[in-house]
Scaffold this motif. Structure first.
Motif, PDB file in Angstrom:
ATOM      1  N   VAL A 190      47.674  36.432  39.105  1.00  0.00           N
ATOM      2  CA  VAL A 190      47.840  35.727  40.375  1.00  0.00           C
ATOM      3  C   VAL A 190      46.891  36.367  41.390  1.00  0.00           C
ATOM      4  CG1 VAL A 190      49.445  35.065  42.199  1.00  0.00           C
ATOM      5  CG2 VAL A 190      50.256  35.220  39.838  1.00  0.00           C
ATOM      6  N   ILE A 191      46.062  35.540  41.999  1.00  0.00           N
ATOM      7  CA  ILE A 191      45.014  36.023  42.896  1.00  0.00           C
ATOM      8  C   ILE A 191      45.312  35.654  44.343  1.00  0.00           C
ATOM      9  CG2 ILE A 191      42.562  35.890  43.465  1.00  0.00           C
ATOM     10  CD1 ILE A 191      42.953  37.274  40.839  1.00  0.00           C
ATOM     11  N   LYS A 192      45.337  36.651  45.209  1.00  0.00           N
ATOM     12  CA  LYS A 192      45.373  36.385  46.652  1.00  0.00           C
ATOM     13  C   LYS A 192      43.974  35.969  47.088  1.00  0.00           C
ATOM     14  CE  LYS A 192      49.142  39.280  48.401  1.00  0.00           C
ATOM     15  NZ  LYS A 192      49.499  40.404  49.310  1.00  0.00           N
ATOM     16  N   ASN A 193      43.918  35.123  48.081  1.00  0.00           N
ATOM     17  CA  ASN A 193      42.638  34.590  48.564  1.00  0.00           C
ATOM     18  C   ASN A 193      41.926  33.811  47.458  1.00  0.00           C
ATOM     19  OD1 ASN A 193      43.087  35.960  51.055  1.00  0.00           O
ATOM     20  ND2 ASN A 193      42.267  37.823  50.147  1.00  0.00           N
ATOM     21  N   PHE A 194      42.691  32.996  46.759  1.00  0.00           N
ATOM     22  CA  PHE A 194      42.157  32.227  45.632  1.00  0.00           C
ATOM     23  C   PHE A 194      40.986  31.324  46.027  1.00  0.00           C
ATOM     24  CE2 PHE A 194      42.230  28.836  42.424  1.00  0.00           C
ATOM     25  CZ  PHE A 194      42.271  29.586  41.250  1.00  0.00           C
ATOM     26  N   PRO A 195      41.020  30.665  47.183  1.00  0.00           N
ATOM     27  CA  PRO A 195      39.869  29.839  47.558  1.00  0.00           C
ATOM     28  C   PRO A 195      38.569  30.632  47.637  1.00  0.00           C
ATOM     29  CG  PRO A 195      41.765  29.282  48.915  1.00  0.00           C
ATOM     30  CD  PRO A 195      42.132  30.524  48.156  1.00  0.00           C
ATOM     31  N   GLU A 196      38.684  31.907  48.016  1.00  0.00           N
ATOM     32  CA  GLU A 196      37.487  32.755  48.066  1.00  0.00           C
ATOM     33  C   GLU A 196      36.975  33.048  46.658  1.00  0.00           C
ATOM     34  OE1 GLU A 196      36.012  33.742  51.122  1.00  0.00           O
ATOM     35  OE2 GLU A 196      37.406  32.129  51.619  1.00  0.00           O
ATOM     36  N   LEU A 197      37.911  33.215  45.737  1.00  0.00           N
ATOM     37  CA  LEU A 197      37.535  33.442  44.336  1.00  0.00           C
ATOM     38  C   LEU A 197      36.696  32.281  43.816  1.00  0.00           C
ATOM     39  CD1 LEU A 197      38.081  35.162  41.665  1.00  0.00           C
ATOM     40  CD2 LEU A 197      39.904  33.522  41.245  1.00  0.00           C
ATOM     41  N   LYS A 198      37.071  31.078  44.179  1.00  0.00           N
ATOM     42  CA  LYS A 198      36.370  29.905  43.679  1.00  0.00           C
ATOM     43  C   LYS A 198      34.940  29.782  44.231  1.00  0.00           C
ATOM     44  CE  LYS A 198      38.501  25.974  43.252  1.00  0.00           C
ATOM     45  NZ  LYS A 198      38.283  25.733  41.811  1.00  0.00           N
ATOM     46  N   MET A 209      27.094  36.615  43.877  1.00  0.00           N
ATOM     47  CA  MET A 209      27.994  35.660  44.519  1.00  0.00           C
ATOM     48  C   MET A 209      27.225  34.387  44.877  1.00  0.00           C
ATOM     49  SD  MET A 209      30.074  38.098  47.154  1.00  0.00           S
ATOM     50  CE  MET A 209      30.498  39.768  46.683  1.00  0.00           C
ATOM     51  N   SER A 210      27.909  33.276  44.727  1.00  0.00           N
ATOM     52  CA  SER A 210      27.263  32.018  45.036  1.00  0.00           C
ATOM     53  C   SER A 210      27.411  31.644  46.513  1.00  0.00           C
ATOM     54  CB  SER A 210      27.838  30.910  44.152  1.00  0.00           C
ATOM     55  OG  SER A 210      29.236  30.826  44.300  1.00  0.00           O
ATOM     56  N   LYS A 211      28.478  32.139  47.176  1.00  0.00           N
ATOM     57  CA  LYS A 211      28.699  31.868  48.596  1.00  0.00           C
ATOM     58  C   LYS A 211      29.227  33.132  49.262  1.00  0.00           C
ATOM     59  CE  LYS A 211      29.867  27.001  47.932  1.00  0.00           C
ATOM     60  NZ  LYS A 211      30.908  25.950  48.123  1.00  0.00           N
ATOM     61  N   LYS A 212      29.068  33.221  50.565  1.00  0.00           N
ATOM     62  CA  LYS A 212      29.570  34.377  51.295  1.00  0.00           C
ATOM     63  C   LYS A 212      31.085  34.307  51.378  1.00  0.00           C
ATOM     64  CE  LYS A 212      29.052  36.921  55.605  1.00  0.00           C
ATOM     65  NZ  LYS A 212      28.382  36.959  56.935  1.00  0.00           N
ATOM     66  N   LEU A 213      31.739  35.452  51.097  1.00  0.00           N
ATOM     67  CA  LEU A 213      33.199  35.525  51.145  1.00  0.00           C
ATOM     68  C   LEU A 213      33.669  35.921  52.535  1.00  0.00           C
ATOM     69  CD1 LEU A 213      34.052  37.415  47.824  1.00  0.00           C
ATOM     70  CD2 LEU A 213      33.834  34.973  48.194  1.00  0.00           C
ATOM     71  N   THR A 214      34.773  35.315  52.956  1.00  0.00           N
ATOM     72  CA  THR A 214      35.381  35.713  54.229  1.00  0.00           C
ATOM     73  C   THR A 214      36.566  36.647  54.003  1.00  0.00           C
ATOM     74  OG1 THR A 214      36.782  33.746  54.225  1.00  0.00           O
ATOM     75  CG2 THR A 214      34.681  33.589  55.366  1.00  0.00           C
ATOM     76  N   ALA A 215      37.043  36.721  52.758  1.00  0.00           N
ATOM     77  CA  ALA A 215      38.141  37.629  52.387  1.00  0.00           C
ATOM     78  C   ALA A 215      37.985  37.989  50.923  1.00  0.00           C
ATOM     79  CB  ALA A 215      39.495  36.974  52.633  1.00  0.00           C
ATOM     80  N   GLU A 216      38.420  39.183  50.560  1.00  0.00           N
ATOM     81  CA  GLU A 216      38.287  39.640  49.180  1.00  0.00           C
ATOM     82  C   GLU A 216      39.335  38.981  48.283  1.00  0.00           C
ATOM     83  OE1 GLU A 216      36.163  42.005  47.587  1.00  0.00           O
ATOM     84  OE2 GLU A 216      34.997  41.570  49.389  1.00  0.00           O
ATOM     85  N   PRO A 217      38.951  38.445  47.126  1.00  0.00           N
ATOM     86  CA  PRO A 217      39.947  38.008  46.148  1.00  0.00           C
ATOM     87  C   PRO A 217      40.636  39.245  45.548  1.00  0.00           C
ATOM     88  CG  PRO A 217      37.795  37.016  45.731  1.00  0.00           C
ATOM     89  CD  PRO A 217      37.588  38.130  46.692  1.00  0.00           C
ATOM     90  N   LEU A 218      41.956  39.277  45.582  1.00  0.00           N
ATOM     91  CA  LEU A 218      42.715  40.444  45.128  1.00  0.00           C
ATOM     92  C   LEU A 218      43.705  40.058  44.038  1.00  0.00           C
ATOM     93  CD1 LEU A 218      43.556  41.993  48.618  1.00  0.00           C
ATOM     94  CD2 LEU A 218      41.754  42.741  47.050  1.00  0.00           C
ATOM     95  N   ALA A 219      43.817  40.886  43.017  1.00  0.00           N
ATOM     96  CA  ALA A 219      44.816  40.672  41.971  1.00  0.00           C
ATOM     97  C   ALA A 219      46.177  41.081  42.507  1.00  0.00           C
ATOM     98  CB  ALA A 219      44.463  41.500  40.734  1.00  0.00           C
TER      99      ALA A 219
END
Length: 261
Positions: free
Chosen positions: A57-65, A1-11
């Motif tokens: 469609v991804i929930k928490n899309f900003p985290e995915l990025k 991971m390039s940055k720490k996630l605050t929420a999991e990206p979910l399909a």
């Protein structure tokens, strides 16, 4: 991971048109990440975007990025973004397999015809591409049954999804449910190599009867005799010219059905 996630990206939603592939990043913005390879294309989208063929469609899309996401692998309901894994097995399936326009209502046709004439202008194109507009406007609906004329549209025009391809996606959505659809699908499947990998994926899915949620909503409005204008507006806002080109194709498909070539 390039940055720490605050929420999991979910399909959240997956397209039934997905297929196994490995692909590299070709485009991204705040709501979309597109991947493509010779094997096909796959689109990761946020909940702010309507489901599309071959999309997830991804929930928490900003985290995915935040993740390193220049390469993906998709197989057996598992999506790998470099080292990060997303399970797609619980995602809802998006499909338009059972959706088609059951009849060509005169009011529906008239409203679409008026809307396209009002909103599709060659002024949308830069000077060097105005011939693209003219060719689509002048395309005779019956020409779609001529293999050479059909071939001339695949990969033709401008944009990440060329104008002719956008036109054909709309036309296929309109013809679905008729014998014309099967005839054009068979011919179209032989021409997919003539366009780029992103657009090829949309055409491949269109030939299977899989379209965007926006087109599905338009078709359902037509079946229920609901005023379709809000759906026209939603579609034309897709891309610079892609939406209105696909609506023009949809209109040409209705003309085929009305005239029964």
């Amino acid at each position: 991971m390039s940055k720490k996630l605050t929420a999991e990206p979910l399909a959240f939603i997956k397209s039934s048109c997905l297929r196994r592939l490995e692909a590299d990043l070709v485009y991204e913005n705040e709501n979309v990440i597109d991947y493509a390879s010779d094997e096909g294309a796959l689109f990761l989208i946020s909940e702010n975007v309507d489901p599309e063929p071959s999309s997830v469609v991804i929930k928490n899309f900003p985290e995915l990025k935040k993740l390193k996401h220049d390469h993906i692998e998709y197989y057996q309901d598992t999506l790998m973004l470099n080292e990060y894994q997303i399970n797609l097995s619980q995602a809802k399936i998006f499909s338009t397999a059972d959706i088609y326009l059951k009849k060509v209502d005169k009011v529906f046709y008239s409203k679409l015809n008026y809307f396209v004439k009002k909103n599709y202008s060659c002024e949308l194109y830069v000077s060097a591409a105005k011939e693209v507009c003219q060719r689509l406007l002048e395309f005779k609906p019956e020409a779609v049954f001529d293999p050479r004329a059909l071939e001339s549209l695949v990969g033709f025009g401008i944009g990440m999804t060329p104008s002719g391809d956008d036109f054909l996606v709309g036309l296929m959505a309109s013809l679905k449910g008729t014998s014309y659809f099967e005839e054009v699908s068979e011919a179209l499947n032989k021409l997919l190599g003539k366009t780029n990998s992103i657009s090829r994926e949309f055409l491949r899915c269109a030939a299977r009867g899989e379209f965007s949620a926006s087109f599905a909503e338009l078709i359902l409005a037509g079946n229920k005799s609901i005023d379709p204008e809000k759906h026209f507006i939603k579609i034309i806002h897709k891309g610079h010219t892609s939406g209105v080109e696909s609506l023009l194709g949809f209109l040409k498909g209705l003309e085929i059905r009305r005239n029964k070539f």
